[in-house]
Structure formats: structure tokens, C-alpha cells
Write a protein that holds these residues in place. Structure first.
Motif, PDB file in Angstrom:
ATOM      1  N   PHE A  29     -26.188 -50.411 -12.315  1.00  0.00           N
ATOM      2  CA  PHE A  29     -27.415 -49.728 -11.900  1.00  0.00           C
ATOM      3  C   PHE A  29     -28.172 -49.364 -13.171  1.00  0.00           C
ATOM      4  N   THR A  30     -29.322 -49.997 -13.398  1.00  0.00           N
ATOM      5  CA  THR A  30     -30.077 -49.761 -14.630  1.00  0.00           C
ATOM      6  C   THR A  30     -31.006 -48.566 -14.445  1.00  0.00           C
ATOM      7  N   TRP A  31     -30.811 -47.580 -15.320  1.00  0.00           N
ATOM      8  CA  TRP A  31     -31.517 -46.297 -15.234  1.00  0.00           C
ATOM      9  C   TRP A  31     -32.013 -45.929 -16.631  1.00  0.00           C
ATOM     10  N   ASN A  32     -33.341 -45.856 -16.774  1.00  0.00           N
ATOM     11  CA  ASN A  32     -33.943 -45.543 -18.072  1.00  0.00           C
ATOM     12  C   ASN A  32     -33.433 -46.467 -19.180  1.00  0.00           C
ATOM     13  N   GLY A  33     -33.282 -47.729 -18.834  1.00  0.00           N
ATOM     14  CA  GLY A  33     -32.847 -48.720 -19.817  1.00  0.00           C
ATOM     15  C   GLY A  33     -31.355 -48.735 -20.083  1.00  0.00           C
ATOM     16  N   TRP A 226     -29.285 -51.646  -1.698  1.00  0.00           N
ATOM     17  CA  TRP A 226     -29.880 -50.362  -2.067  1.00  0.00           C
ATOM     18  C   TRP A 226     -29.893 -50.132  -3.572  1.00  0.00           C
ATOM     19  N   VAL A 227     -29.000 -50.806  -4.309  1.00  0.00           N
ATOM     20  CA  VAL A 227     -28.947 -50.601  -5.768  1.00  0.00           C
ATOM     21  C   VAL A 227     -30.211 -51.136  -6.447  1.00  0.00           C
ATOM     22  N   PRO A 228     -30.567 -52.434  -6.309  1.00  0.00           N
ATOM     23  CA  PRO A 228     -31.815 -52.902  -6.922  1.00  0.00           C
ATOM     24  C   PRO A 228     -33.046 -52.247  -6.306  1.00  0.00           C
ATOM     25  N   ALA A 229     -32.971 -51.870  -5.021  1.00  0.00           N
ATOM     26  CA  ALA A 229     -34.115 -51.209  -4.385  1.00  0.00           C
ATOM     27  C   ALA A 229     -34.355 -49.840  -5.012  1.00  0.00           C
ATOM     28  N   LEU A 230     -33.286 -49.124  -5.338  1.00  0.00           N
ATOM     29  CA  LEU A 230     -33.424 -47.820  -5.990  1.00  0.00           C
ATOM     30  C   LEU A 230     -33.947 -47.981  -7.415  1.00  0.00           C
ATOM     31  N   GLU A 231     -33.462 -49.002  -8.120  1.00  0.00           N
ATOM     32  CA  GLU A 231     -33.996 -49.283  -9.461  1.00  0.00           C
ATOM     33  C   GLU A 231     -35.506 -49.490  -9.406  1.00  0.00           C
ATOM     34  N   ALA A 232     -35.950 -50.302  -8.449  1.00  0.00           N
ATOM     35  CA  ALA A 232     -37.374 -50.620  -8.326  1.00  0.00           C
ATOM     36  C   ALA A 232     -38.183 -49.383  -7.944  1.00  0.00           C
ATOM     37  N   ALA A 233     -37.628 -48.552  -7.040  1.00  0.00           N
ATOM     38  CA  ALA A 233     -38.351 -47.356  -6.609  1.00  0.00           C
ATOM     39  C   ALA A 233     -38.531 -46.378  -7.762  1.00  0.00           C
ATOM     40  N   LEU A 234     -37.506 -46.209  -8.570  1.00  0.00           N
ATOM     41  CA  LEU A 234     -37.606 -45.302  -9.715  1.00  0.00           C
ATOM     42  C   LEU A 234     -38.590 -45.830 -10.755  1.00  0.00           C
ATOM     43  N   LEU A 246     -35.644 -46.959   1.221  1.00  0.00           N
ATOM     44  CA  LEU A 246     -35.223 -46.262   2.442  1.00  0.00           C
ATOM     45  C   LEU A 246     -34.600 -47.252   3.437  1.00  0.00           C
ATOM     46  N   SER A 247     -35.230 -48.401   3.596  1.00  0.00           N
ATOM     47  CA  SER A 247     -34.704 -49.421   4.514  1.00  0.00           C
ATOM     48  C   SER A 247     -33.352 -49.939   4.039  1.00  0.00           C
ATOM     49  N   ALA A 248     -33.259 -50.201   2.739  1.00  0.00           N
ATOM     50  CA  ALA A 248     -31.999 -50.700   2.184  1.00  0.00           C
ATOM     51  C   ALA A 248     -30.904 -49.641   2.273  1.00  0.00           C
ATOM     52  N   ALA A 249     -31.279 -48.373   2.091  1.00  0.00           N
ATOM     53  CA  ALA A 249     -30.305 -47.289   2.163  1.00  0.00           C
ATOM     54  C   ALA A 249     -29.746 -47.152   3.567  1.00  0.00           C
ATOM     55  N   GLU A 250     -30.603 -47.320   4.559  1.00  0.00           N
ATOM     56  CA  GLU A 250     -30.143 -47.221   5.944  1.00  0.00           C
ATOM     57  C   GLU A 250     -29.170 -48.344   6.252  1.00  0.00           C
ATOM     58  N   GLU A 251     -29.498 -49.557   5.809  1.00  0.00           N
ATOM     59  CA  GLU A 251     -28.609 -50.695   6.033  1.00  0.00           C
ATOM     60  C   GLU A 251     -27.300 -50.549   5.261  1.00  0.00           C
TER      61      GLU A 251
END
Length: 272
Positions: A29-33, A226-234, A246-251
Motif C-alpha cells: 500500500f503506497t502512502w506518501n511515497g 480496495w487497496v489501489p482504490a484507497l491509494e487513488a482516493a488519497l 467506497l464501492s471497492a471497500a463494500e466488495e
């Protein structure tokens, strides 16, 4: 010395980082590089908060076995390490004597990360209180006092977090082991990016904090959506990107309580 530097945990210094198996499956999970390493566990909760600087803080958990917190702390630059603030006042008051002493002890203004690194490179036993070593030793004393921030449960510390600059501390309390990774960004010296893993003693996840900065992201297993979706959202921080997450998290089986906090973010984004 007697008042501030008598606790046993102050004797913890940097040691060689333990070798751990890199054969485990893991997600990145890539977060702030920074490539944060996640175990392929059934994460249930992902809570998001915004700090006063507008940065998102994250808290992820899988049952009670592992909790991972991601936050950005200020890497304070101290012109005067003896500066104090009045009660209720955020601004500190520096003095000419304090600035001069800081210059003498550290060669100039010193960052919090430099003090913490020094704290784990020395112990109270090295302090002789000899007058001729006054400035050098007082610099170490200040750093050792700052070490109290990490608390009395520290059992080990390691310099560097794989390929990242920083340090890692390990503490043990109440049936849990906490690994606190403090990572310094080459492009942002104003912050310390902190990834904290809290893991129950018997959980099979204790190698994962040591994999941060030590493994190649190309060797990672395919994560849930949900992992790449969260990266993209941040990264994008748009209503559309948060809706995708949100959709990926529900799934992906992320809790309703977690998803409700995401809905609040989307509502704010959609409010003119």
C-alpha cells in the motif's frame, strides 16, 4: 541525571536489524511515497481522519490481531532546545542563551528526528558530568530526555527502515508488540511519516513491519481492489475517487462503520 535519566529503557540503543523471511505473501500500500507492507489478512476496519494540516491519518485493522496506523508528524526544527511555551499558548519563547547553547551542542538548529536518532545512539551511562565535556554531554542529555516520548515499554531500536531513512522501535505491553516505523522523506524534511503496527503476541504477522523498505513491490501479491482504490482516493482526494474506494471497500468486506466515514468525506466533497 538522577531526576530524568534513571529508567532502564533509556539504555536501549540501535542494534542490528533482525533478518526475517521474505517468503511471505504480502500486499503493498503506497502512502506518501512509502511502500507500506500489509499482510494478506481480512481487514475489517479502515478509519480516516484529517489532521490540522489537512493530511489524512489512517487506521487499519484485521480482527484484533493487527492494527496499522499511518500518520504524519511534524519534524520540528529547534532553534532553541530549551525554549518553553506559556500554558495554553502554542508559541514557544526562545532566548539568546538558548539559541547559543543549541549552536554549541549541535552546531546549529536541530530537528526532532536528529535528537531521536542521537537518543538511540547513546545511554545515560556515557554521561560523566565532567565540566570539560559539558556541551557535548548536555546535547546527549537533552536527546535522552526526548527519548521518554517513546515510553518505558521499548525493548529494541533499529536505525534505518530498509531503504528509507529513519528508525524503528519495538515495544511490548499487555500482550501486544508495537513496531513504530519513523520514516524521513527526502522531499519533505518537515514531516516524519510514521507507520505503527500493533500485533498480538501470537499473531503470525511479526515479520511484516521488518519488510517495509526491504522488499521489492514487484514481488507483492495482488491485493484486493480496495487497496489501489484507497491509494487513488488519497492521491486525488476527489468525490469520484472516494466513491470508487467506497464501492471497492463494500466488495472487500470493510465494515459499515468504516464506509460511513467515507460517505461523510464524499458529502463534504459534493457540498458547494
Amino acid at each position: 541525571m538522577q531526576e530524568h535519566l534513571s529508567e532502564d529503557f533509556l539504555d536501549v540503543t540501535f542494534t542490528k536489524r533482525p533478518k526475517v523471511s521474505q517468503d511471505n505473501n504480502f500486499w503493498v500500500f503506497t502512502w506518501n511515497g512509502i511502500d507500506v507492507i500489509l499482510p494478506p489478512a481480512a481487514f475489517e476496519h479502515i478509519f480516516l481522519f484529517k489532521d490540522s494540516g489537512g493530511q489524512y491519518l489512517l487506521h487499519l485493522s484485521a480482527a484484533d490481531d493487527i492494527r496499522i496506523s499511518l500518520l504524519a508528524n511534524k519534524n520540528e526544527l529547534f532553534e532553541d532546545v530549551f525554549a518553553v511555551s506559556e500554558i495554553g499558548e502554542p508559541k514557544v519563547t526562545t532566548t539568546a542563551k538558548g539559541i547559543a547553547a543549541t549552536e554549541a551542542m549541535y552546531g546549529g538548529p536541530v530537528r526532532f528526528s536528529e535528537l531521536m536518532t542521537l537518543a538511540y545512539e547513546c545511554t545515560p551511562k556515557e554521561i560523566t558530568c565532567c565540566a570539560e565535556k559539558g556541551e557535548e554531554e548536555m546535547g546527549k542529555v537533552v536527546a535522552l530526555i526526548m527519548k521518554v516520548i517513546d515510553g518505558p515499554d521499548i525493548v529494541a531500536a533499529y536505525k534505518g527502515v530498509g531503504r528509507y531513512n529513519g528508525w524503528l522501535t519495538k515495544s511490548r505491553s499487555g500482550g501486544r508488540v508495537e513496531y513504530r516505523l519513523n520514516i524521513l522523506s527526502e522531499s519533505d524534511e518537515e514531516h516524519i511519516y510514521q507507520a505503527t503496527y500493533q500485533i498480538t503476541e501470537n499473531a503470525p504477522y511479526h515479520t511484516f513491519p521488518h519488510l517495509v523498505g526491504a522488499v521489492d513491490r514487484h514481488d507483492a501479491a495482488q491485493p484486493p481492489d480496495w487497496v489501489p482504490a484507497l491509494e487513488a482516493a488519497l492521491k486525488e482526494d476527489s468525490a469520484e475517487a472516494w466513491q470508487d474506494f467506497l464501492s471497492a471497500a463494500e466488495e472487500g468486506g470493510i465494515s459499515e462503520k468504516s464506509r460511513s466515514s467515507v460517505r461523510k468525506i464524499i458529502e463534504k466533497k459534493n457540498t458547494p
